[in-house]
Write an enzyme that holds these catalytic residues in place. Structure first.
Site, PDB file in Angstrom:
ATOM      1  N   ARG A 199      -9.532   7.546   4.242  1.00 21.86           N
ATOM      2  CA  ARG A 199      -8.933   6.446   3.471  1.00 21.86           C
ATOM      3  C   ARG A 199      -8.632   6.883   2.043  1.00 21.86           C
ATOM      4  NH1 ARG A 199     -13.479   2.479   4.411  1.00 21.86           N
ATOM      5  NH2 ARG A 199     -12.525   1.070   2.918  1.00 21.86           N
ATOM      6  N   ARG A 252     -21.986  -0.430   2.145  1.00 22.81           N
ATOM      7  CA  ARG A 252     -21.472  -1.794   2.304  1.00 22.81           C
ATOM      8  C   ARG A 252     -21.817  -2.393   3.675  1.00 22.81           C
ATOM      9  NH1 ARG A 252     -15.191  -2.892   1.002  1.00 22.81           N
ATOM     10  NH2 ARG A 252     -14.739  -1.579   2.789  1.00 22.81           N
ATOM     11  N   ARG A 288       0.819  -1.207   0.000  1.00 23.03           N
ATOM     12  CA  ARG A 288       0.000   0.000   0.000  1.00 23.03           C
ATOM     13  C   ARG A 288       0.855   1.260   0.000  1.00 23.03           C
ATOM     14  NH1 ARG A 288      -4.822  -2.005   2.162  1.00 23.03           N
ATOM     15  NH2 ARG A 288      -6.530  -0.508   2.315  1.00 23.03           N
TER      16      ARG A 288
HETATM   17  P1  ADP Z   1     -10.016  -1.098   1.922  1.00 22.24           P
HETATM   18  O1  ADP Z   1      -9.202  -1.480   0.733  1.00 22.24           O
HETATM   19  O2  ADP Z   1     -11.484  -1.323   1.727  1.00 22.24           O
HETATM   20  O3  ADP Z   1      -9.719   0.268   2.470  1.00 22.24           O
HETATM   21  P2  ADP Z   1      -8.682  -3.124   3.591  1.00 22.24           P
HETATM   22  O4  ADP Z   1      -9.533  -4.169   4.165  1.00 22.24           O
HETATM   23  O5  ADP Z   1      -7.719  -3.491   2.525  1.00 22.24           O
HETATM   24  O6  ADP Z   1      -9.678  -1.994   3.138  1.00 22.24           O
HETATM   25  O7  ADP Z   1      -7.853  -2.389   4.746  1.00 22.24           O
HETATM   26  C1  ADP Z   1      -8.472  -1.832   5.871  1.00 22.24           C
HETATM   27  C2  ADP Z   1      -7.466  -1.078   6.727  1.00 22.24           C
HETATM   28  O8  ADP Z   1      -6.437  -1.994   7.182  1.00 22.24           O
HETATM   29  C3  ADP Z   1      -6.681   0.026   6.013  1.00 22.24           C
HETATM   30  O9  ADP Z   1      -7.400   1.247   5.967  1.00 22.24           O
HETATM   31  C4  ADP Z   1      -5.435   0.106   6.888  1.00 22.24           C
HETATM   32  O10 ADP Z   1      -5.685   0.770   8.104  1.00 22.24           O
HETATM   33  C5  ADP Z   1      -5.156  -1.336   7.239  1.00 22.24           C
HETATM   34  N1  ADP Z   1      -4.252  -1.981   6.255  1.00 22.24           N
HETATM   35  C6  ADP Z   1      -4.556  -3.016   5.434  1.00 22.24           C
HETATM   36  N2  ADP Z   1      -3.508  -3.353   4.671  1.00 22.24           N
HETATM   37  C7  ADP Z   1      -2.514  -2.502   4.992  1.00 22.24           C
HETATM   38  C8  ADP Z   1      -1.174  -2.310   4.545  1.00 22.24           C
HETATM   39  N3  ADP Z   1      -0.652  -3.068   3.572  1.00 22.24           N
HETATM   40  N4  ADP Z   1      -0.428  -1.328   5.111  1.00 22.24           N
HETATM   41  C9  ADP Z   1      -0.934  -0.544   6.061  1.00 22.24           C
HETATM   42  N5  ADP Z   1      -2.194  -0.650   6.540  1.00 22.24           N
HETATM   43  C10 ADP Z   1      -2.977  -1.618   6.023  1.00 22.24           C
END
Ligand code: ADP
Length: 222
Positions: free
Chosen positions: A171, A127, A88
């Site tokens: 986000r 959602r 990310r």
């Molecule tokens: P979405 O893509 O719907 O925002 P995710 O389920 O992928 O949601 O992630 C939810 C939350 O989990 C993110 O907003 C973040 O806080 C945390 N998160 C998930 N993956 C990562 C990552 N690779 N690095 C940092 N934070 C993460």
């Protein structure tokens, strides 16, 4: 077939990955799901992660990388995987590249699910998710048969705390600042494929299926 899914929250990465994982027999690895699971079971990782996630911020890079490191070493990831929500940030992508080199493998593709901000906000704010089996519904696009109850397992549906308007805005802001740069990063390495994701879910799935099928054949031939 080692695939990374890129794209803003709400593009449908998780929804598509679950179906592809079932069809192509490779695991769907979602750092978001793993962190939510840690929160639910009340582990130390979960307590740490919660403060970041509920407000729509990212957990520290090293935390995400450690989770992925452990997961990719499991037996079921040998034949390939779909990474959803990781990497990310550019540092995470660099650490993933190093890790895969150490393991003697590499990514095949980074697939960018493209969706406009208008569509994303509509999707996220409507959602509802099953507390038991994780199935995703949408009040307009994919409503459950009975209000508040999962069609698949009868579990209770809930809204993620980070699907509240303020957290959605945060986000999207984090996505623009930290994650969107990965599109260029993977394009520069010749790994990027773009797939439209603000069309009907089935249409996006067809396009993804074509891409995955090509890989499957390529893997079998080689
Ligand atoms: P979405 O893509 O719907 O925002 P995710 O389920 O992928 O949601 O992630 C939810 C939350 O989990 C993110 O907003 C973040 O806080 C945390 N998160 C998930 N993956 C990562 C990552 N690779 N690095 C940092 N934070 C993460």
């Amino acid at each position: 077939m080692n695939i990374v899914f890129l794209g803003p929250p709400g593009a449908g990465k998780g929804t598509q990955a679950v179906d592809l994982s079932r069809q192509f027999g490779i695991p769907h690895i979602s750092t978001g799901d793993m962190l939510r699971e840690a929160i639910k079971t009340g582990t130390e990782l979960g307590r740490l992660a919660r403060s970041y996630i509920d407000d729509g911020n990212l957990v520290p890079d090293q935390v995400a990388v450690d989770i992925i490191k452990e997961r990719l070493r499991k037996e079921d990831a040998r034949a390939g995987y779909i990474l959803d929500g990781f990497p990310r940030t550019i540092p995470q992508a660099e650490m993933l590249e190093e890790l895969l080199q150490e393991m003697g493998t590499a990514l095949d593709r980074a697939i960018y699910l493209e969706a406009s901000e208008k569509v994303i906000v509509e999707r996220l704010s409507g959602r509802w998710i099953c507390r038991e089996c994780g199935k995703v519904f949408h009040i307009v696009n994919m409503p459950p048969r009975a209000d508040g109850i999962c069609d698949a397992c009868g579990g209770e549906l809930y809204q993620r705390p980070d699907d509240q308007p303020a957290a959605i805005r945060q986000r999207l802001q984090v996505y623009r600042e930290k994650t969107a740069d990965l599109i260029r990063w993977y394009a520069d390495r010749g790994l990027l494929l773009r797939v439209p994701a603000d069309i009907a879910r089935e249409e996006t799935y067809k396009k993804l299926q074509e891409i995955f099928s090509r890989y499957k054949v390529a893997n079998e031939v080689s």
